[in-house]
Design an enzyme around this catalytic site. Structure first.
Site: not given
Ligand code: NAP
Length: 248
Positions: A143, A157
């Protein structure tokens, strides 16, 4: 031979976009989820409807036994994993470190750091040519928080993502001669459900003006970088983490 992707947290957000794009390029995809079975199944159904191969696999990526079982199930259904996308990650309510409970911090570190390390370990054990594997590629989802620090919002985080950046550099060097490349992507503010879990569902829209490009990113824009890093087109790239953040 077609690639076999294993995407942790592949049912929603960035992981789902990676799963869809990988399948579009001919890969078979293991779509991991922890709780939202229907979202993961919808991604799988879409891939299968378009003639691809995919399977949804439940597992908590903060639990070692679930991680090992995830790899076993993915391998049994689709063949040896050639690409691990270490994507599952969580954050929590915005605030200051002085107010964060030990439970909260532990929960974040157990998934974002310990779980990611164990997933990477499992991939190396199976991919390494030293152990008779065929090599492969690991892409860690970091991130921009790792470089910005997220003070006053969620330093726990941000620190967990700093650990991911170190993992990418160190592991890349460790396995460089075992036919495994390890890289990372640092998304900026991407429009997904994760912001709701931070207590601010409209964060991507609210903060768009702070991004040099003036908008939040889309999960598909992160997926493009992940797929490139995982592909043979990036054959001399290892230990790199790419910012995909609109200049943030
Ligand atoms: P999201 O929309 O909240 O989706 C999170 C996903 O992770 C969901 O599929 C969830 O599964 C799964 N998950 C959560 N806890 C888990 C666990 N204990 N074991 C297995 N799966 C788990 O998040 P996102 O924004 O796509 O984020 C994905 C990655 O990108 C993360 O590492 C996040 O830190 C990183 N990121 C995101 C952003 C942003 O702005 N969105 C920015 C920087 C980095 P369920 O569907 O079953 O709940």
């Amino acid at each position: 031979m077609a690639a076999v992707y294993l995407v942790t947290g592949g049912g929603r957000g960035i992981g789902a976009a990676v799963a869809r794009l990988a399948a579009k390029q001919g890969a078979a995809v293991g779509v991991n989820y922890v709780a939202n079975a229907s979202a993961a199944q919808a991604v799988v159904d879409e891939i299968i409807d378009q003639g691809g191969k995919a399977i949804a696999i439940q597992g908590d990526m903060a639990i070692e036994a679930d991680i090992i079982s995830l790899f076993d199930q993915c391998e049994a259904a689709l063949g040896p994993v050639t690409v691990l996308v270490n994507n599952a990650g969580v954050l929590d309510q915005e605030g200051s470190l002085e107010d964060f409970s030990a439970e909260r911090i532990t929960r974040i570190v157990e998934l974002n750091v310990t779980g990611a390390l164990i997933c990477a370990r499992e991939a190396v054990r199976r991919m390494s040519t030293k152990a008779g594997g065929n090599g492969g590629s690991i892409v860690n989802i970091s991130s921009m928080a790792a470089t910005l620090g997220s003070g006053g919002v969620y330093v726990d985080y941000a620190a967990s993502k700093g650990a991911i950046d170190s993992l990418t550099i160190g592991l890349a060097r460790e396995v460089a001669q075992q036919a495994i490349r390890v890289n990372g992507v640092r998304p900026g503010i991407i429009d997904t459900d994760i912001h709701a879990s931070g207590g601010n569902p409209s964060r991507a829209i609210d903060l768009a003006h702070t991004v040099p490009m003036g908008r939040a990113g889309r999960p598909e824009e992160i997926a493009e970088a992940v797929i490139w890093l995982a592909s043979d087109k990036a054959s001399y790239v290892t230990g790199s983490t790419i910012n995909v953040s609109g200049g943030r």
